[in-house]
Motif scaffolding. Structure first.
Motif, PDB file in Angstrom:
ATOM      1  N   UNK A  32       0.945  -1.466  -0.328  1.00 41.11           N
ATOM      2  CA  UNK A  32      -0.060   0.089   0.253  1.00 41.11           C
ATOM      3  C   UNK A  32       0.880   1.448  -0.218  1.00 41.11           C
ATOM      4  N   UNK A  33       2.015   1.111   0.717  1.00 42.02           N
ATOM      5  CA  UNK A  33       2.259   2.229   0.924  1.00 42.02           C
ATOM      6  C   UNK A  33       3.605   2.918  -0.309  1.00 42.02           C
ATOM      7  N   UNK A  34       3.242   1.493  -1.535  1.00 39.16           N
ATOM      8  CA  UNK A  34       4.038   1.789  -2.971  1.00 39.16           C
ATOM      9  C   UNK A  34       2.789   2.590  -4.062  1.00 39.16           C
ATOM     10  N   UNK A  35       2.052   1.926  -3.541  1.00 39.25           N
ATOM     11  CA  UNK A  35       0.794   1.764  -3.920  1.00 39.25           C
ATOM     12  C   UNK A  35       0.505   3.914  -3.546  1.00 39.25           C
ATOM     13  N   UNK A  36       0.765   4.563  -2.798  1.00 38.75           N
ATOM     14  CA  UNK A  36       0.635   5.842  -2.028  1.00 38.75           C
ATOM     15  C   UNK A  36       1.201   6.583  -2.632  1.00 38.75           C
ATOM     16  N   UNK A  37       2.687   6.242  -2.868  1.00 41.13           N
ATOM     17  CA  UNK A  37       4.237   6.795  -2.802  1.00 41.13           C
ATOM     18  C   UNK A  37       3.029   7.261  -4.443  1.00 41.13           C
ATOM     19  N   UNK A  38       3.251   6.382  -5.466  1.00 40.56           N
ATOM     20  CA  UNK A  38       2.659   6.039  -7.167  1.00 40.56           C
ATOM     21  C   UNK A  38       1.504   7.690  -6.973  1.00 40.56           C
ATOM     22  N   UNK A  39       0.723   7.530  -6.066  1.00 39.80           N
ATOM     23  CA  UNK A  39      -0.294   7.876  -6.305  1.00 39.80           C
ATOM     24  C   UNK A  39      -0.214   9.551  -5.592  1.00 39.80           C
ATOM     25  N   UNK A  40       0.909   9.650  -5.163  1.00 36.92           N
ATOM     26  CA  UNK A  40       0.979  11.517  -4.731  1.00 36.92           C
ATOM     27  C   UNK A  40       2.261  11.808  -5.697  1.00 36.92           C
ATOM     28  N   UNK A  41       2.531  10.971  -6.006  1.00 40.33           N
ATOM     29  CA  UNK A  41       4.182  11.002  -7.234  1.00 40.33           C
ATOM     30  C   UNK A  41       2.716  11.832  -8.899  1.00 40.33           C
ATOM     31  N   UNK A  42       1.995  10.990  -9.009  1.00 43.95           N
ATOM     32  CA  UNK A  42       1.317  11.551  -9.964  1.00 43.95           C
ATOM     33  C   UNK A  42       0.426  13.020  -9.480  1.00 43.95           C
ATOM     34  N   UNK A  43      -0.072  13.016  -9.075  1.00 39.72           N
ATOM     35  CA  UNK A  43      -0.685  14.131  -7.704  1.00 39.72           C
ATOM     36  C   UNK A  43       0.037  15.006  -7.935  1.00 39.72           C
ATOM     37  N   UNK A  44       1.697  15.227  -7.557  1.00 41.86           N
ATOM     38  CA  UNK A  44       2.713  16.293  -7.971  1.00 41.86           C
ATOM     39  C   UNK A  44       2.869  16.742  -9.296  1.00 41.86           C
ATOM     40  N   UNK A  45       3.394  15.946 -10.315  1.00 45.18           N
ATOM     41  CA  UNK A  45       2.828  15.853 -11.633  1.00 45.18           C
ATOM     42  C   UNK A  45       2.444  16.494 -11.663  1.00 45.18           C
ATOM     43  N   UNK A  46       1.087  16.662 -11.643  1.00 40.17           N
ATOM     44  CA  UNK A  46      -0.365  16.744 -12.172  1.00 40.17           C
ATOM     45  C   UNK A  46      -0.263  18.702 -11.972  1.00 40.17           C
ATOM     46  N   UNK A  47       0.039  18.909 -10.528  1.00 39.78           N
ATOM     47  CA  UNK A  47       0.551  20.312 -10.161  1.00 39.78           C
ATOM     48  C   UNK A  47       1.425  20.580 -10.752  1.00 39.78           C
ATOM     49  N   UNK A  48       2.500  20.340 -11.427  1.00 40.07           N
ATOM     50  CA  UNK A  48       3.682  21.282 -11.925  1.00 40.07           C
ATOM     51  C   UNK A  48       3.458  21.427 -13.167  1.00 40.07           C
ATOM     52  N   UNK A  49       2.237  19.886 -14.115  1.00 44.06           N
ATOM     53  CA  UNK A  49       1.585  20.094 -14.650  1.00 44.06           C
ATOM     54  C   UNK A  49       1.215  21.884 -15.838  1.00 44.06           C
TER      55      UNK A  49
END
Length: 85
Positions: A32-49
């Motif tokens: 679950x930590x891996x999935x949550x980290x991946x989700x957080x990374x996607x959210x960060x990338x969206x904010x950056x875009x």
């Protein structure tokens, strides 16, 4: 094949496809930590875009404003020169 067998086969195929996609992205779906980290990374990338899009719009607006102001200044100086001669 019965409908239940087809559904079970489709469900198994879908699970395997999801596991393969996650493994290609180096995410362990069982952790679950891996999935949550991946989700957080996607959210960060969206904010950056979204931030990059806003910045690029503001940069284009600044360049356009500079060009229009420069053209207006040239016209103004040209008119001043024409009427002072």
């Amino acid at each position: 094949m019965t409908e239940a067998e087809i559904r079970a086969l489709a469900s198994t195929a879908a699970r395997e496809a999801v596991k393969e996609v996650f493994s290609l992205m180096r995410v362990d779906p069982a952790d679950i930590d891996s999935v949550v980290g991946f989700t957080d990374d996607l959210r960060y990338l969206r904010r950056q875009r979204e931030a990059a899009e806003k910045i690029s719009f503001k940069a284009v607006a600044a360049i356009f404003t500079t060009a229009v102001t420069g053209a207006g200044a040239l016209v103004w100086l040209g008119l001043q020169d024409f009427f002072t001669r």
